[in-house]
Design an enzyme around this catalytic site. Structure first.
Site, PDB file in Angstrom:
ATOM      1  N   HIS A   1      46.789  -2.279 -52.362  1.00  0.00           N
ATOM      2  CA  HIS A   1      47.464  -3.545 -52.675  1.00  0.00           C
ATOM      3  C   HIS A   1      47.696  -3.592 -54.179  1.00  0.00           C
ATOM      4  O   HIS A   1      46.956  -2.992 -54.959  1.00  0.00           O
ATOM      5  CB  HIS A   1      46.545  -4.687 -52.233  1.00  0.00           C
ATOM      6  CG  HIS A   1      47.138  -6.051 -52.301  1.00  0.00           C
ATOM      7  ND1 HIS A   1      47.263  -6.758 -53.490  1.00  0.00           N
ATOM      8  CD2 HIS A   1      47.623  -6.877 -51.332  1.00  0.00           C
ATOM      9  CE1 HIS A   1      47.784  -7.938 -53.239  1.00  0.00           C
ATOM     10  NE2 HIS A   1      48.017  -8.039 -51.943  1.00  0.00           N
TER      11      HIS A   1
ATOM     12  N   ASP B   1      37.741  -2.555 -52.245  1.00  0.00           N
ATOM     13  CA  ASP B   1      38.545  -3.750 -52.010  1.00  0.00           C
ATOM     14  C   ASP B   1      38.388  -4.111 -50.546  1.00  0.00           C
ATOM     15  O   ASP B   1      38.962  -3.462 -49.661  1.00  0.00           O
ATOM     16  CB  ASP B   1      40.010  -3.457 -52.363  1.00  0.00           C
ATOM     17  CG  ASP B   1      40.946  -4.604 -52.010  1.00  0.00           C
ATOM     18  OD1 ASP B   1      40.509  -5.586 -51.376  1.00  0.00           O
ATOM     19  OD2 ASP B   1      42.145  -4.505 -52.369  1.00  0.00           O
TER      20      ASP B   1
ATOM     21  N   GLN C   1      40.778  -7.136 -46.695  1.00  0.00           N
ATOM     22  CA  GLN C   1      41.132  -7.068 -45.279  1.00  0.00           C
ATOM     23  C   GLN C   1      39.932  -6.768 -44.396  1.00  0.00           C
ATOM     24  O   GLN C   1      39.813  -7.278 -43.290  1.00  0.00           O
ATOM     25  CB  GLN C   1      42.210  -5.988 -45.064  1.00  0.00           C
ATOM     26  CG  GLN C   1      43.557  -6.317 -45.668  1.00  0.00           C
ATOM     27  CD  GLN C   1      44.167  -7.577 -45.088  1.00  0.00           C
ATOM     28  OE1 GLN C   1      44.040  -7.856 -43.885  1.00  0.00           O
ATOM     29  NE2 GLN C   1      44.835  -8.345 -45.924  1.00  0.00           N
TER      30      GLN C   1
ATOM     31  N   LYS D   1      40.602 -14.867 -46.193  1.00  0.00           N
ATOM     32  CA  LYS D   1      40.849 -13.797 -45.229  1.00  0.00           C
ATOM     33  C   LYS D   1      39.804 -13.795 -44.107  1.00  0.00           C
ATOM     34  O   LYS D   1      39.927 -13.051 -43.148  1.00  0.00           O
ATOM     35  CB  LYS D   1      40.805 -12.436 -45.921  1.00  0.00           C
ATOM     36  CG  LYS D   1      41.720 -12.282 -47.117  1.00  0.00           C
ATOM     37  CD  LYS D   1      43.156 -12.035 -46.744  1.00  0.00           C
ATOM     38  CE  LYS D   1      43.945 -11.613 -47.991  1.00  0.00           C
ATOM     39  NZ  LYS D   1      45.352 -11.334 -47.681  1.00  0.00           N
TER      40      LYS D   1
END
Length: 423
Positions: A139, A216, A219, A242
């Site tokens: 991302h 990261d 997600q 999220k």
């Protein structure tokens, strides 16, 4: 998790899961909304998840009954607010199995967490002979901060390529990491492809060179079980919105020894122990990274969201989402002109695709008129799109409250799109 478009279930298992999903759906008020006169089919969970009533009520209750600033007051409201805020921190610690709540820093989201590590950990340690490693499926939030610190220090940004399935080239990673590597920053689960990165192996390979790893987890946090001590990662970043929590709240996990050695990212407010005009002494962990009045209600809402997820259990959520992804993948494979972008053996929750002769934005717009919400574009992952030679994709992303009927509605909508463009 292995993708398999031929997943079979005994009827009793299917019926029991359907009943569970019905119960879960009832917890999310927004799912009862109508869009353009049609029942909402919400398949944009990779962008943000909907909020269960328990999270909404937790935030509302704070403002209705407790609203006060934390850490600074001796009055009852301030003490209650502080207790709730720190209880939320403890819930995060337990959810990701951190060694201590001191390793949990509240931030605005994944983006701020990564920027904090870039400027506070990486920048002071980088020189023109050093390098940072990321992957080709990151991302923008896990690309641009590293570009910035490399520009500031003269360090090199190295990029691990991905293959045609969207899988990390682990052999190339082994060649890129070396004595001058100062940090590896890799996505746990790709927002654009759905690829689950082999993070355990990456951490082991990086640590063999004494290189710390940031994951990261924006997600991954709501789809995969995250145990930072089992992963042995050095930093882990995720966003509350999220995982069914509020926007504007997120978490940076960092090993205490690393956080201790890092200077503050922002200064002022509660990150101060004492101030004179001659010098300032900073607060202990984790407060030295939490300048100013924090998002107290957001942290409390995040704690409620983690309670909600824990009550269901990540294994049950992941099994349901994997079944939906397999079902959707099997149906999509039968649509002429549809190409799935991201076919990794290990993937989760995301179906990104193109449709011959139709721009992704047109797909999204037409589906919206039938109440179907997907994401269309580059998904803040332009280098991924460049890797596959496309401008963007249409992306359906699944969560615990989605159903096979909603997947069927998506496929019917895509048939409608094709019909409109084949006239």
């Amino acid at each position: 998790m292995k993708m398999d478009s031929k997943v079979l279930h005994r009827p009793c298992e299917t019926n029991e899961m359907e009943r569970s999903v019905d119960r879960w759906r009832a917890d999310f008020p927004l799912l009862r909304e109508m869009v353009h006169g049609k029942p909402l089919v919400y398949l944009d969970n990779a962008a943000t998840t909907q909020k269960p009533l328990s999270v909404i009520e937790a935030e509302a209750s704070f403002y209705l009954h407790t609203n006060a600033n934390v850490h600074r007051g001796v009055h009852a409201l301030s003490q209650d607010a502080t207790d709730q805020y720190e209880a939320a921190r403890n819930k995060v610690q337990q959810f990701i199995n951190a060694a201590s709540s001191d390793e949990i820093v509240f931030v605005r989201g994944t983006t701020e967490a990564i920027n904090l590590v870039a400027q506070s950990y990486a920048r002071p340690r980088l020189s023109e002979h050093d390098n940072i490693i990321i992957s080709a499926m990151e991302h923008h939030s896990n690309i641009v901060p590293w570009q910035m610190v490399c520009a500031q220090t003269g360090a090199e940004l190295r990029v691990v390529p991905v293959n045609d399935a969207g899988e990390l080239d682990i052999e190339m990673f082994a060649r890129l990491v070396g004595p001058n590597t100062r940090l590896v920053a890799i996505t746990h689960l790709s927002n654009a492809l759905g690829t689950i990165t082999p993070v355990q192996r990456i951490v082991e390979m990086a640590h063999a060179h004494d290189v710390p790893v940031l994951l990261d987890g924006a997600q991954a946090i709501s789809h995969l079980g995250v145990d930072v001590r089992t992963l042995n990662c050095d930093f882990y970043a995720f966003s509350g919105h999220k995982i069914f929590g509020p926007t504007g709240i997120g978490v940076l996990y960092g090993k205490a020894t690393l956080l201790d050695a890092m200077p503050p990212y922002q200064v002022g407010g509660d990150m101060i122990r004492s101030v004179t005009f001659g010098e300032t002494a900073y607060n202990d962990l984790p407060y030295k990274f939490e300048a100013g009045t924090p998002n107290i209600a957001g942290a409390i809402g995040l704690g409620a969201a983690l309670d909600y997820v824990s009550a269901i259990g990540i294994p049950a959520i992941a099994a349901h989402e994997q079944e939906l992804l397999s079902y959707a993948t099997g149906l999509a494979a039968n649509i002429t002109g549809l190409k799935i972008i991201g076919t990794a053996r290990d993937k989760a929750s995301i179906l990104s695709f193109t449709l011959d002769g139709v721009h992704p934005h047109d797909i999204g717009t037409i589906l919206d008129h039938d109440g179907i919400a997907i994401r269309a574009g580059h998904h803040c992952a332009m280098p991924v799109m460049q890797r596959f030679g496309i401008a963007g994709t249409a992306r359906a992303s699944f969560s615990l409250y989605n159903t096979r009927a909603e997947v069927d509605a998506l496929m019917a909508g895509l048939a409608k799109v094709q019909g409109m463009f084949q006239r």
